[in-house]
Scaffold this motif. Structure first.
Motif, short mmCIF file in Angstrom:
data_model
loop_
_atom_site.label_atom_id
_atom_site.label_comp_id
_atom_site.label_asym_id
_atom_site.label_seq_id
_atom_site.Cartn_x
_atom_site.Cartn_y
_atom_site.Cartn_z
N VAL A 237 65.28 13.44 28.04
CA VAL A 237 64.03 14.07 28.44
C VAL A 237 64.07 15.53 28.03
CG1 VAL A 237 62.57 14.79 30.38
CG2 VAL A 237 63.56 12.49 30.36
N ALA A 238 62.98 16.00 27.46
CA ALA A 238 62.91 17.41 27.04
C ALA A 238 61.61 18.02 27.53
CB ALA A 238 62.98 17.50 25.51
N THR A 239 61.62 19.32 27.73
CA THR A 239 60.42 20.04 28.11
C THR A 239 60.51 21.46 27.60
OG1 THR A 239 58.92 20.54 29.96
CG2 THR A 239 61.27 20.87 30.34
N SER A 240 59.41 22.15 27.62
CA SER A 240 59.36 23.54 27.17
C SER A 240 58.56 24.32 28.20
CB SER A 240 58.69 23.62 25.79
OG SER A 240 58.63 24.97 25.35
N ALA A 241 58.89 25.60 28.37
CA ALA A 241 58.25 26.40 29.40
C ALA A 241 58.03 27.82 28.92
CB ALA A 241 59.12 26.41 30.67
N ASP A 242 56.94 28.42 29.38
CA ASP A 242 56.62 29.82 29.11
C ASP A 242 56.68 30.62 30.41
OD1 ASP A 242 56.19 29.23 26.47
OD2 ASP A 242 54.00 29.30 26.58
N TRP A 243 57.30 31.81 30.33
CA TRP A 243 57.38 32.71 31.49
C TRP A 243 56.77 34.04 31.08
CZ3 TRP A 243 59.52 37.51 32.36
CH2 TRP A 243 59.66 37.91 33.69
N LYS A 244 55.86 34.56 31.93
CA LYS A 244 55.15 35.79 31.61
C LYS A 244 55.10 36.70 32.84
CE LYS A 244 52.29 33.03 28.50
NZ LYS A 244 50.94 32.53 28.17
N PHE A 245 54.91 38.00 32.60
CA PHE A 245 54.82 38.96 33.69
C PHE A 245 53.94 40.11 33.23
CE2 PHE A 245 56.68 42.24 36.63
CZ PHE A 245 56.30 41.62 37.81
N ARG A 246 52.95 40.45 34.04
CA ARG A 246 52.00 41.47 33.64
C ARG A 246 51.35 42.06 34.89
NH1 ARG A 246 49.94 36.71 34.13
NH2 ARG A 246 47.75 36.35 34.69
N GLN A 247 50.67 43.18 34.73
CA GLN A 247 49.89 43.77 35.81
C GLN A 247 48.54 44.20 35.26
OE1 GLN A 247 51.28 47.45 37.63
NE2 GLN A 247 50.50 46.80 39.62
N PRO A 248 47.46 43.54 35.66
CA PRO A 248 46.14 43.92 35.15
C PRO A 248 45.87 45.41 35.33
CG PRO A 248 46.00 41.89 36.42
CD PRO A 248 47.39 42.42 36.61
N ASN A 249 45.42 46.06 34.28
CA ASN A 249 45.15 47.50 34.28
C ASN A 249 46.41 48.34 34.46
OD1 ASN A 249 42.37 47.04 34.02
ND2 ASN A 249 42.14 46.84 36.23
N GLY A 250 47.59 47.69 34.44
CA GLY A 250 48.84 48.43 34.58
C GLY A 250 49.71 48.31 33.35
N PHE A 251 50.25 47.11 33.09
CA PHE A 251 51.05 46.88 31.89
C PHE A 251 50.81 45.47 31.40
CE2 PHE A 251 53.78 46.03 35.56
CZ PHE A 251 54.23 44.75 35.31
N SER A 252 50.99 45.26 30.12
CA SER A 252 50.76 43.95 29.51
C SER A 252 52.06 43.16 29.48
CB SER A 252 50.23 44.12 28.09
OG SER A 252 51.23 44.70 27.27
N GLN A 253 51.95 41.86 29.15
CA GLN A 253 53.13 41.03 28.95
C GLN A 253 54.03 41.62 27.88
OE1 GLN A 253 50.56 37.01 29.86
NE2 GLN A 253 51.45 37.28 27.87
N ALA A 254 53.42 42.06 26.78
CA ALA A 254 54.20 42.61 25.68
C ALA A 254 54.97 43.85 26.11
CB ALA A 254 53.29 42.93 24.50
N ASP A 432 51.95 51.03 46.20
CA ASP A 432 50.58 50.96 46.67
C ASP A 432 49.70 51.90 45.85
OD1 ASP A 432 48.44 50.25 48.10
OD2 ASP A 432 49.08 51.12 50.00
N ARG A 433 49.74 51.71 44.55
CA ARG A 433 48.95 52.55 43.67
C ARG A 433 47.69 51.80 43.28
NH1 ARG A 433 53.21 52.33 38.63
NH2 ARG A 433 52.56 50.36 37.73
N THR A 434 46.68 52.50 42.90
CA THR A 434 45.36 51.92 42.78
C THR A 434 44.75 52.18 41.43
OG1 THR A 434 45.05 52.27 45.15
CG2 THR A 434 43.08 51.82 43.87
N VAL A 435 44.14 51.16 40.87
CA VAL A 435 43.36 51.31 39.65
C VAL A 435 41.90 51.15 40.01
CG1 VAL A 435 42.89 50.40 37.35
CG2 VAL A 435 45.23 50.42 38.23
#
Length: 485
Positions: A237-254, A432-435
């Motif tokens: 059995v095989a599978t593939s997975a994507d993991w991402k982390f970002r903050q809207p209006n803060g930092f992108s996945q990249a 607790d910072r605000t955009v």
């Protein structure tokens, strides 16, 4: 849907919460569907402190079709500080202490001005039996024919648990996607029958499955059981997975991932994990600290925090109903051979020094998308980080992409359903910072800004008293903007 059966968990042991000093509670977001309703597009599990303000609130959001990141069924994990919350996550005693007159910015919907949590996102991209083509498990054509269902809560040994399931029964029984294309140009082939079970508890829980196979959960962690129903002739059995982390209006996945600060490591004989340099995590999120598991790398002096982990041990169980969460039925497959590979660039010297084994996969062109080649390296067993890096001459992901495979499995007659268990740790809230809706990162002090910035309180827009304008600019009565230090 199959007929529901009672949820059973005979081997759950709830510990005394010594590892988590603050007492937590769990509940469903205010917008959540009723138990048994199979029309849900999103289910939000909320873990919050019993006494308001003593800890962050963690939310695990299961989305049937996530349009913002992948068009796949995803898990989005995020946390909120005690001083601000989306209104649908204000549960229990939080209702009485989160008040506007105490300076709290309680928001009614996503996208309004105010606190924006950092979001950890996980999705599986395909699953295959090793005896034919792999089945893409995303895209609206696929996910719209699946069921996401809230199940009755679990009460075991004093631990209160929330349960949700996601299954492909209707689609796999009436498979008609053969040869159709996903939104990203890959071909559906199948069918593949699987279902997913999601469980979160309010206190420490250990599931006793044998030495090296126990599943241990801290309060607010999310246990994700992926159940793959095998067919005759299946040998792997095989599978593939994507993991991402970002903050809207803060930092992108990249910005978070493509920096050389994120790695995958075999942390024990039975566990691999996505780990991030702690200072990078704190700098990007603005969090002041974290209770995430830590690893100190002696050679570089860097400390890593573990955000996500995957157990290499898989389990067999008899075919069962989707809502049958019976941990007693799980039997470890001790002889299974596990392989995990990270899509990354590794220079030749590191390959030689560490004895790394790699391979490539070429995806043919489809429509307007050109052919591209992915380079994978098996996660080494030296318990050293394998850092994610990119190479401009090759296809580049802005996220972590893993391939996982289990071989040497028992016959299907002995192991009709194979189960594996990724685990999501509760994340700390960002500062607790605000955009505001003006797109500017607002602050009241330097600690509210990223490490390379300071809070400029001389900005002409500070000291806004008008309630309407205060909402527009983030809910602060006295504030500045983050500027380069």
């Amino acid at each position: 849907m199959r007929t529901s059966r009672s949820l059973v968990a005979l081997l759950l042991v709830a510990a005394s919460q010594q590892s988590f000093a603050v007492e937590m509670s769990v509940g469903w977001a205010g917008s959540t569907s009723a138990v048994g309703d199979n029309s849900a597009e999103r289910l939000d599990m909320v873990c919050f402190p019993k006494n308001c303000g003593e800890a962050d609130t963690t939310v695990h959001m299961v989305v049937k079709t996530e349009p913002h990141t992948s068009d796949r069924t995803t898990i989005n994990t995020m946390s909120f500080p005690s001083s601000t919350m989306f209104s649908e996550y204000v549960l229990g005693d939080s209702r009485t202490c989160l008040k506007e007159d105490q300076g709290t910015n309680t928001l009614s919907t996503w996208g309004e001005a105010g606190y924006q949590p950092a979001i950890e996102t996980f999705s599986q991209t395909f699953v295959g039996a090793g005896t034919g083509a792999y089945t893409e498990i995303g895209g609206p054509l696929f996910t719209s024919r699946t069921d996401l269902v809230r199940r009755p809560d679990l009460m075991v040994g004093g631990a209160h648990g929330l349960v949700a399931t996601h299954d492909t029964e209707e689609l796999s029984d009436n498979w008609d996607l053969e040869g159709e294309l996903t939104p990203w140009g890959l071909t559906y082939s199948g069918p593949a029958r699987f279902y997913q079970q999601f469980v979160m508890f309010d206190s420490d829980v250990t599931i006793n499955l044998g030495d090296g196979a126990d599943i241990t959960l801290a309060p607010c962690d999310l246990l994700h059981l992926f159940n793959f129903v095998r067919e005759e002739g299946n040998t792997e059995v095989a599978t593939s997975a994507d993991w991402k982390f970002r903050q809207p209006n803060g930092f992108s996945q990249a910005e978070f991932v493509m920096t050389g600060a994120v790695a995958v490591r075999q942390v024990s004989p039975s566990t691999i994990a996505v780990e991030v340099e702690k200072q990078h995590f704190l700098d990007m999120t603005g969090a002041t600290d974290t209770s995430l598991p830590e690893y100190h790398h002696e050679a570089t002096g860097k400390t890593y925090v573990r955000m996500y982990e995957w157990k290499s041990t898989v389990f067999c169980k008899a075919n069962a109903a989707v809502d049958d969460i019976n941990f007693e039925a799980l039997t470890p497959v001790w002889d299974a051979e596990f392989e995990a590979a990270l899509e990354t660039y590794v220079d030749e010297q590191e390959v030689i020094d560490r004895g790394l084994e790699g391979w490539t996969h070429t995806e043919p062109a489809s429509g307007d998308r050109p052919e591209y080649t992915l380079e994978f390296y098996n996660i080494p067993r030296d318990q050293e980080p394998l850092t994610y890096r990119t190479d401009e001459s090759r296809h580049q992901f802005d996220h972590i992409h893993l391939n996982l495979r289990w071989k040497n499995l028992p016959p299907v007659s002995e192991c009709p359903t194979l189960v594996w268990d990724p685990t999501f740790h509760a994340l700390p809230a960002s500062s607790d910072r605000t955009v505001g809706l003006d797109g500017v990162l607002h602050c009241a002090k330097d600690e509210d800004c990223p490490a390379h910035q300071k809070c400029d309180l001389q900005d002409k827009r500070r000291n806004l008293k008008d309630a309407k304008r205060r909402k527009l600019f983030g809910g602060m009565a006295t504030w500045g903007v983050c500027v380069d230090a």
